[in-house]
Write a protein that holds these residues in place. Structure first.
Motif, PDB file in Angstrom:
ATOM      1  N   GLN A   1       1.031   8.782 -11.614  1.00  0.00           N
ATOM      2  CA  GLN A   1       2.277   9.262 -11.012  1.00  0.00           C
ATOM      3  C   GLN A   1       3.345   9.537 -12.053  1.00  0.00           C
ATOM      4  O   GLN A   1       4.028  10.551 -12.026  1.00  0.00           O
ATOM      5  CB  GLN A   1       2.842   8.159 -10.092  1.00  0.00           C
ATOM      6  CG  GLN A   1       2.631   8.390  -8.639  1.00  0.00           C
ATOM      7  CD  GLN A   1       3.217   7.221  -7.850  1.00  0.00           C
ATOM      8  OE1 GLN A   1       3.290   6.089  -8.324  1.00  0.00           O
ATOM      9  NE2 GLN A   1       3.639   7.524  -6.630  1.00  0.00           N
TER      10      GLN A   1
ATOM     11  N   MET B   1       0.842  -1.214   0.000  1.00  0.00           N
ATOM     12  CA  MET B   1       0.000   0.000   0.000  1.00  0.00           C
ATOM     13  C   MET B   1       0.872   1.257   0.000  1.00  0.00           C
ATOM     14  O   MET B   1       1.772   1.384   0.815  1.00  0.00           O
ATOM     15  CB  MET B   1      -0.894  -0.013   1.250  1.00  0.00           C
ATOM     16  CG  MET B   1      -1.918   1.101   1.257  1.00  0.00           C
ATOM     17  SD  MET B   1      -2.752   1.178   2.859  1.00  0.00           S
ATOM     18  CE  MET B   1      -3.665  -0.370   2.871  1.00  0.00           C
ATOM     19  N   ASP B   2       0.600   2.117  -0.940  1.00  0.00           N
ATOM     20  CA  ASP B   2       1.411   3.337  -1.079  1.00  0.00           C
ATOM     21  C   ASP B   2       0.887   4.389  -0.095  1.00  0.00           C
ATOM     22  O   ASP B   2      -0.247   4.852  -0.217  1.00  0.00           O
ATOM     23  CB  ASP B   2       1.288   3.833  -2.533  1.00  0.00           C
ATOM     24  CG  ASP B   2       2.254   4.977  -2.823  1.00  0.00           C
ATOM     25  OD1 ASP B   2       2.677   5.662  -1.871  1.00  0.00           O
ATOM     26  OD2 ASP B   2       2.576   5.167  -4.014  1.00  0.00           O
ATOM     27  N   THR B   3       1.726   4.772   0.873  1.00  0.00           N
ATOM     28  CA  THR B   3       1.256   5.729   1.886  1.00  0.00           C
ATOM     29  C   THR B   3       1.140   7.150   1.326  1.00  0.00           C
ATOM     30  O   THR B   3       0.659   8.039   2.013  1.00  0.00           O
ATOM     31  CB  THR B   3       2.181   5.751   3.119  1.00  0.00           C
ATOM     32  OG1 THR B   3       3.521   6.027   2.675  1.00  0.00           O
ATOM     33  CG2 THR B   3       2.156   4.411   3.832  1.00  0.00           C
ATOM     34  N   ASN B   4       1.584   7.333   0.065  1.00  0.00           N
ATOM     35  CA  ASN B   4       1.324   8.612  -0.603  1.00  0.00           C
ATOM     36  C   ASN B   4      -0.100   8.701  -1.164  1.00  0.00           C
ATOM     37  O   ASN B   4      -0.498   9.754  -1.663  1.00  0.00           O
ATOM     38  CB  ASN B   4       2.313   8.830  -1.758  1.00  0.00           C
ATOM     39  CG  ASN B   4       3.693   9.242  -1.258  1.00  0.00           C
ATOM     40  OD1 ASN B   4       3.820   9.883  -0.215  1.00  0.00           O
ATOM     41  ND2 ASN B   4       4.730   8.850  -1.999  1.00  0.00           N
ATOM     42  N   ASN B   5      -0.838   7.588  -1.127  1.00  0.00           N
ATOM     43  CA  ASN B   5      -2.198   7.609  -1.681  1.00  0.00           C
ATOM     44  C   ASN B   5      -3.176   8.279  -0.716  1.00  0.00           C
ATOM     45  O   ASN B   5      -3.166   7.994   0.488  1.00  0.00           O
ATOM     46  CB  ASN B   5      -2.693   6.178  -1.950  1.00  0.00           C
ATOM     47  CG  ASN B   5      -1.948   5.514  -3.095  1.00  0.00           C
ATOM     48  OD1 ASN B   5      -1.152   6.169  -3.789  1.00  0.00           O
ATOM     49  ND2 ASN B   5      -2.182   4.218  -3.300  1.00  0.00           N
TER      50      ASN B   5
ATOM     51  N   ASN C   1      -0.820  11.099  -4.163  1.00  0.00           N
ATOM     52  CA  ASN C   1      -1.649  10.615  -5.274  1.00  0.00           C
ATOM     53  C   ASN C   1      -3.084  10.690  -4.780  1.00  0.00           C
ATOM     54  O   ASN C   1      -3.393  10.193  -3.688  1.00  0.00           O
ATOM     55  CB  ASN C   1      -1.340   9.163  -5.599  1.00  0.00           C
ATOM     56  CG  ASN C   1       0.138   8.945  -5.833  1.00  0.00           C
ATOM     57  OD1 ASN C   1       0.749   9.639  -6.645  1.00  0.00           O
ATOM     58  ND2 ASN C   1       0.726   7.988  -5.103  1.00  0.00           N
TER      59      ASN C   1
ATOM     60  N   GLU D   1      -4.559   0.683  -8.030  1.00  0.00           N
ATOM     61  CA  GLU D   1      -3.093   0.687  -7.908  1.00  0.00           C
ATOM     62  C   GLU D   1      -2.424   0.903  -9.262  1.00  0.00           C
ATOM     63  O   GLU D   1      -1.468   1.678  -9.382  1.00  0.00           O
ATOM     64  CB  GLU D   1      -2.610  -0.612  -7.248  1.00  0.00           C
ATOM     65  CG  GLU D   1      -2.848  -0.601  -5.729  1.00  0.00           C
ATOM     66  CD  GLU D   1      -2.608  -1.951  -5.065  1.00  0.00           C
ATOM     67  OE1 GLU D   1      -2.434  -2.963  -5.798  1.00  0.00           O
ATOM     68  OE2 GLU D   1      -2.618  -1.996  -3.814  1.00  0.00           O
TER      69      GLU D   1
ATOM     70  N   ARG E   1      -0.114   4.200 -10.450  1.00  0.00           N
ATOM     71  CA  ARG E   1       1.212   4.102 -11.064  1.00  0.00           C
ATOM     72  C   ARG E   1       1.297   4.925 -12.343  1.00  0.00           C
ATOM     73  O   ARG E   1       2.239   5.688 -12.553  1.00  0.00           O
ATOM     74  CB  ARG E   1       1.563   2.633 -11.362  1.00  0.00           C
ATOM     75  CG  ARG E   1       2.274   1.944 -10.203  1.00  0.00           C
ATOM     76  CD  ARG E   1       2.932   0.638 -10.644  1.00  0.00           C
ATOM     77  NE  ARG E   1       1.943  -0.363 -11.084  1.00  0.00           N
ATOM     78  CZ  ARG E   1       1.289  -1.173 -10.230  1.00  0.00           C
ATOM     79  NH1 ARG E   1       1.494  -1.090  -8.925  1.00  0.00           N
ATOM     80  NH2 ARG E   1       0.440  -2.055 -10.692  1.00  0.00           N
TER      81      ARG E   1
ATOM     82  N   SER F   1      -2.175  12.821  -9.609  1.00  0.00           N
ATOM     83  CA  SER F   1      -1.274  13.259  -8.544  1.00  0.00           C
ATOM     84  C   SER F   1      -1.690  14.663  -8.133  1.00  0.00           C
ATOM     85  O   SER F   1      -2.324  15.394  -8.920  1.00  0.00           O
ATOM     86  CB  SER F   1       0.172  13.270  -9.042  1.00  0.00           C
ATOM     87  OG  SER F   1       0.334  14.324  -9.965  1.00  0.00           O
TER      88      SER F   1
ATOM     89  N   CYS G   1      -5.256   2.950   0.652  1.00  0.00           N
ATOM     90  CA  CYS G   1      -4.421   3.918   1.364  1.00  0.00           C
ATOM     91  C   CYS G   1      -4.671   3.802   2.863  1.00  0.00           C
ATOM     92  O   CYS G   1      -5.682   3.229   3.271  1.00  0.00           O
ATOM     93  CB  CYS G   1      -4.711   5.333   0.863  1.00  0.00           C
ATOM     94  SG  CYS G   1      -6.336   5.939   1.286  1.00  0.00           S
TER      95      CYS G   1
END
Lengths: 358, 358
Positions: free
Chosen positions: A137, A1-5, A109, A130, A134, A206, A52
């Motif tokens: 981004q 999991m991308d913590t920037n989401n 994001n 997801e 990608r 983004s 997220c």
């Protein structure tokens, strides 16, 4: 999991199409229309918890629904529920939440989503998001999710896409045209051509892409990024909103920019806009009834949509093709073909009640 | 008003025909089936307040309904509500109440009446009762009220009468035969002959006549007159009841004695036994709907029987020939032609609830 989401869930809608269960005070996103135990907002929130961290999910709603989101979703931080002071369609709504997210993480994001749609495959949904993140981004693209059309529905936006895919999984395409709510004949052509997808209203971009788009196409709204932070007094927010024209992100940005791409979605989706669309999207019993409610007893009942609270015991005999819906104090029984008259029924009752109160 | 007049209102019935409004715990006589604000028992009680002083009205009910009569009718003296320890049909019920009345006034005129019928002209009813009392007093007669039959109903008792009247007003006749629940063909003949009346189950007799009849035809029950008074311990009542066979006054006395006379009644009457009989006896709107409930909204609805509490808002669209009935927690929608299945629906739900509780 991308913590920037980060997710923005738009929960300010007033839809009262599921009266008597949904009302102006308690609209569709806050009700458990599928009888799963979760409201549409709760399901949407859960779905994004796979995408997220939960503290990255912002709910934007109306001051008319103060407290409802917090009631339904426990343990939210204060910044996670934003109250719009007035209705200005989706563009200001998204900008307000994005301005808050910018404070938390300028490289976020952002996934923007309605709160009141249904998605019937959460794993596939997570994968799709997801992949979209990608692509968004790495290319400064705006990704919108597209649903394979099932019928020539004239209420949706239709996205014509270039059949060559632009990324590895074969699902991401350039957008050629976007047509909101086409006439019926055109919708039929779109459907038959195989080149169109329904716009699901879920956007992935983004934060830098998003802000750039606002500054270019909606500069009046883009001032939110300069003037709003977590500590902005509500009066100031109100003044800012008062200066905005109501405009949607679709109309204000998507239709104008050329960096929108569409990601074909593989999950079953419903905007849950009508009893008919609800009926189409749920399981039916062997007499083609879609039943929510643990104390519904049917005899010689076919092709009905039945949606009642578990606290009500209801015996139905000899009904074909009806909607039977209710909450604790109200019940509606109506031919499915007459669904469009429900607004009228609701307003008749309002008039009657107002008269009685006088 | 003759202060020698006394009424016995029989309110022990278990009829659950109006499920979900009536139930085994709260049967028909205690519900406001006409939406007038009064239960059938309350209406019956009020009707008899024109015939005798209210303290002369005795209600006989079952210990299963303890408190209900007192709740519905305020300010009753203790002796005015009698609880039968077990069901033994009407003959013991009437004897028990008559034994109490004997203590109060051995020269009483007694009117025996069901609690759960409807009479639609109280003034005419009062006149008919008064004339019946006069005849019963002066001749040692048992007077039963007869209703002009409207259809060949096979659930009623049919009284054949001598067309020569025996008293001044031309309405009182000798009874020739009495036939309870005839087969359909016979009921048609009775109806067409013009010589028959329906037995309304309302009897007028003096206490001496009544006691004499019991001593002659039902000596086992007549012992009540020797053994029961206002202070008899409940245990003793229970023992007395245990020795009685269940038997009706119709079968045990009326069919055997030759001093029964029938008074033709001029008022509209209903035994309120089925939704159909209810429908026949009430006013309909211009689409032939019989509606009880102040928050019922109908669109394209015809020939329906609708009976809902005022607390419920109900919108009905596109229904023809249905029963729509409910209480606070339960609602029934059923074709009028399928009314006979309501018992089955009720029992299915009982079974379901019992399973859930296990």
């Amino acid at each position: 999991m991308d913590t920037n989401n980060y997710c923005i869930i738009m929960a300010g809608g007033t839809g009262s199409r599921f009266w008597p269960m949904s009302t102006a005070d308690h609209p569709k996103q806050f009700i458990d229309i599928f009888g799963t135990g979760d409201s549409l907002l709760q399901s949407t929130f859960r779905r994004f918890e796979n995408v997220c961290p939960r503290e990255n999910i912002i709910i934007v709603t109306s001051s008319a629904y103060r407290g409802l989101a917090e009631q339904q979703i426990g343990g939210l931080q204060r910044y996670q529920v934003i109250y719009e002071p007035m209705r200005r369609n989706t563009a200001p709504c998204v900008a307000y939440a994005a301005a808050i997210i910018k404070q938390l993480n300028p490289q976020a994001n952002i996934i923007v989503s309605p709160s009141d749609h249904a998605i019937f495959d959460n794993e596939q949904f997570t994968r799709t998001i997801e992949e979209s993140v990608r692509a968004a981004q790495s290319h400064d693209w705006i990704i919108t999710l597209g649903i394979k059309p099932l019928n020539p529905n004239t209420k949706y936006g239709y996205i014509q896409y270039n059949e060559n895919s632009v990324e590895g999984n074969g699902k991401l395409h350039e957008v050629i045209t976007y047509t909101e709510k086409p006439p019926y004949d055109m919708a039929v052509q779109f459907l038959n051509s195989g080149d169109f997808l329904w716009n699901a209203g879920i956007f992935i971009w983004s934060l830098p892409t998003l802000e750039k788009a606002y500054r270019r196409y909606l500069p009046d709204v883009a001032v939110f990024f300069d003037k709003i932070n977590m500590n902005t007094p509500y009066d100031d927010i109100e003044k800012l909103y008062a200066t905005c024209q109501p405009i949607s992100t679709d109309y204000g940005i998507m239709e104008k920019t050329d960096n929108v791409h569409v990601m074909e979605a593989d999950f079953r989706w419903s905007d849950v806009e009508t009893w008919q669309s609800l009926y189409e999207s749920v399981e039916k019993d062997n007499r083609h009834n879609a039943i929510v409610g643990s104390n519904v007893f049917t005899y010689d009942v076919s092709n009905c949509i039945i949606n009642l609270p578990n606290s009500k015991t209801v015996v139905l005999q000899g009904l074909d093709d009806y909607i039977v819906a209710g909450d604790e104090s109200t019940i509606l029984i109506c031919k499915r073909s007459e669904e469009h008259r429900i607004f009228k029924f609701e307003s008749d009752i309002e008039v009657h009640k107002n008269k009685q109160e006088k």
